[in-house]
Design a protein around this motif. Sequence first.
Motif, PDB file in Angstrom:
ATOM      1  N   ARG A 104      58.983  46.134  44.440  1.00 15.41           N
ATOM      2  CA  ARG A 104      58.508  45.973  45.808  1.00 15.41           C
ATOM      3  C   ARG A 104      59.324  46.849  46.758  1.00 15.41           C
ATOM      4  NH1 ARG A 104      58.740  39.900  46.653  1.00 15.41           N
ATOM      5  NH2 ARG A 104      58.328  39.608  44.432  1.00 15.41           N
TER       6      ARG A 104
ATOM      7  N   GLY B  11      57.918  50.066  48.808  1.00 12.09           N
ATOM      8  CA  GLY B  11      58.064  50.059  50.257  1.00 12.09           C
ATOM      9  C   GLY B  11      58.722  51.342  50.749  1.00 12.09           C
TER      10      GLY B  11
ATOM     11  N   LEU C 212      54.825  50.198  54.298  1.00 12.70           N
ATOM     12  CA  LEU C 212      54.329  48.831  54.190  1.00 12.70           C
ATOM     13  C   LEU C 212      52.902  48.666  54.700  1.00 12.70           C
ATOM     14  CD1 LEU C 212      57.606  47.006  55.303  1.00 12.70           C
ATOM     15  CD2 LEU C 212      56.726  47.312  52.977  1.00 12.70           C
ATOM     16  N   ASP C 213      52.304  49.755  55.177  1.00  9.40           N
ATOM     17  CA  ASP C 213      50.946  49.631  55.703  1.00  9.40           C
ATOM     18  C   ASP C 213      49.911  49.807  54.602  1.00  9.40           C
ATOM     19  OD1 ASP C 213      51.889  49.374  58.309  1.00  9.40           O
ATOM     20  OD2 ASP C 213      52.095  51.565  58.462  1.00  9.40           O
TER      21      ASP C 213
ATOM     22  N   PRO D 105      51.031  46.564  50.059  1.00  8.05           N
ATOM     23  CA  PRO D 105      52.071  45.756  49.420  1.00  8.05           C
ATOM     24  C   PRO D 105      51.554  44.384  48.993  1.00  8.05           C
ATOM     25  CG  PRO D 105      52.828  46.630  51.526  1.00  8.05           C
ATOM     26  CD  PRO D 105      51.372  46.920  51.443  1.00  8.05           C
ATOM     27  N   ASP D 106      50.478  43.938  49.626  1.00  5.80           N
ATOM     28  CA  ASP D 106      49.981  42.599  49.283  1.00  5.80           C
ATOM     29  C   ASP D 106      49.316  42.554  47.905  1.00  5.80           C
ATOM     30  OD1 ASP D 106      48.046  44.266  50.271  1.00  5.80           O
ATOM     31  OD2 ASP D 106      46.809  42.651  51.102  1.00  5.80           O
TER      32      ASP D 106
END
Lengths: 290, 272
Positions: free
Chosen positions: A107, A111, A116-117, A215-216
Motif C-alpha cells: 500500500r 501510494g 492516492l487518487d 488505492p481502494d
Amino acid sequence: MSYFLNLVFAGLAVGAIYGMLAMGYAIIYKVSRVVNFAQGEIMMLIGYISYSVALRTDASAPLVMLSVIAGAIGVGLLIERFIVRPMLGQPVFSLVMMTIALAVMIRAVVGLIWGLDPYRFPGSATGAPIELFGVYMQPIQLFLLAVYVALCVGVWAFLRFNIVGIAMRATATDSTVSLLMGVSVSRLYRVAWIISALIAGIAGVLFANIYHIGPDLAHVGIRAFPAAILGGLDSVLGSALGGLIIGVVENLAGGYIASAYKEIAGFVVILVILMIRPYGLFGQKDIERV
Amino acid sequence: MLSQAPLNADLHVVNAQVLYDGVVEAVRDVSFSVDAGRIVCLLGANGAGKSTLLKAISGILGPEKGALTKGSITFAGKGLTALSSDGIVRKGIVQVPEGRRLFVNLTVEENLLMGGFTVRAAERAVRLESVYSLFPDLTDHRHRVAGYLSGGQQQMVAIGRALMSSPSLLMLDEPSLGLAPKIVEQIFAAISSLRDSGDIAILLVEQNARLALTISDYGYVLERGRVVFDGDAATLLGSPEIQEFYLGLDQSAGRKSLRDVKHYRRRKRWLA
Ligand SMILES: Nc1ncnc2c1ncn2[C@@H]1O[C@H](COP(=O)(O)OP(=O)(O)OP(=O)(O)O)[C@@H](O)[C@H]1O
Ligand SMILES: [Mg+2]
C-alpha cells in the motif's frame, strides 16, 4: 422482480471478483496453510502495473494482458523468494503476520508511485448496456463473468489433471509424504503464489476497467475474505463459488435493507454458515492421523 | 531410468548419530549397508530408531527438528547429506513410510501418479501400468478415493506409489503393520519378487522379525538407537540370543511378535 434480478446480476459481477480473489486465498492456504492477507494489495499492485502499461501503450489489450502475466510472475517470485522462503520451518503464524506487513508495504509503495487518487483505466469500455429480461448488463460485466468461469474451469482442470496440481492437493493432505515423493515444497509454494497473484491480477484489471484504479482496490481483498471462508479455505472452487454468494448477498442487503449493510452482509453470512459447517461449504475436515 | 542407475547402487550409513531438538539422541553410532539385489532388514522394538534412520536417509528429519549430527550416508558413492529430499528421490531412493500415509482424499491413481512426480509424464504412464500388473487388485479401484480402501489394498498402493519412480533403493517402514497375516504374506511375496527381479536394493524395517528374516538376506538388530547384532538372515534366525529376545521362541514355541516380546520384557523389568 426486475429490481431483484438487477441486484442479483450486479451481485454476480462483483461476486466474480471476490471469487477470483478467494481462489487465490485458497490456493495458497491449500499448500501451505497460510492465509495471505496481502491478496487485495497484490491485486491492486498488479492492477496499477497494468494501468501504467495501458497508459503508455494506448491501452493495447495484448500488452495489458502481458503485463498482468509478467507482473504476477514477478510479484509471485519476489514474495516467494524474500518472504516465504526465509520463513520456511517457522511457525505458520509468523508467515501470516508477514503477509500483513507485506500488505502495508505494498500500500505504501503504491501510494508513493501512483499517488492516492483514483484514475479511470485507459480504454475502459463504456459500451451501451445490453438488456435481457429487464436486466441491464455491461458488456465488460459479461466478459468478467466469462473470465471467471474460464478461470474456474482452468483451475479445476489443473488441480485434477496436472501433476503439479495433483501435488498441491497431495501436499494439502500430507506435506511430509509429498516430500517423500520428491516434491520440492518450496517450488510448489512458488507456483501457488504465482497462480494466486495471476488470478488476483486478472481480477484487478477487470475491476479497474469496470470501476476505476485506486488505492481502494485493496479493500476488495478484505471483502473477498468471507468468500474463501464460506467456500472452505482449502477448497479452491468452493471459494470461487463463495465469492458469487457473498457478492449477491451483499447486493441484496444493500438493495433491500440499506447500503450500509452491504459491507457487513458477507460477514453475517459466514457467521451463520460457520455455525452449521465449521469447515465452510466445501472445506475438507482435517483427517486425524496418528 | 533403470538403465541409468549406477551399477554400484549401494547404500552405506556410517557412524550415524541423529538428534531430535538437538538433545534427544534417537540414533547413536549406527553403521549398516544395503547392496543392490538384496533385502536387508532393520529389526528392533518400538523406539529403537528404525524410522528415524529411514527419515535420515530420505532427508526429511528437518520438519521434525531432527538432524544427522555425526556420520555419513552415501549412495552409489555419493554423499546424501547435502541433498534436499527431492534430490534424494531423484537419486533413486524412495521410502514407503510407516502407517502407509496415503494421500487419503486422492484417488488410488492420483496417489500412484504422485509417486512418479519426479519422472517424465510418458515414463509415468508406463510405470503406472507396471504397478497395476504387480498389484492387479488395484486396477478395479483406480478411481476410488484411497482412504476408503482396505488396509491391505492401501499398503499395495503405498508400495506401488514408491515404485512409480523406478527406485534403485526401496525402503519399507513396517509394511506388515496392522495387516492380517494372509495379506502380510501377499505383501512380503511381492517384496521378495521385487528383489528377485533384479537391480533394486531393499531396506526393510520390521517389528515382525521372523517374517522379515525369512525374506531378507541380511539383518541388523537395533536397540535404543544402536546396532546390537547383525548377520546373515539365516544366522540371525538361528542365533540363540535373537531367538530368545527377538523371536520369542525360548519357552513357548509359538510365534510371538516383537511387540509381545517387548511387553514381556517390560513386565519383567517392572516385576524385578
Ligand atoms: N519427532 C521426534 N522428536 C523427538 N523425539 C523423537 C521424534 N521422533 C522419534 N523420536 C524418538 O526417537 C526414538 C526413535 O524413534 P523411531 O520412531 O525412530 O523408532 P522406531 O524404531 O521407528 O519405533 P517404532 O517401531 O515404534 O516405529 C524414540 O525414542 C522416539 O521417542
Ligand atoms: Mg517406526
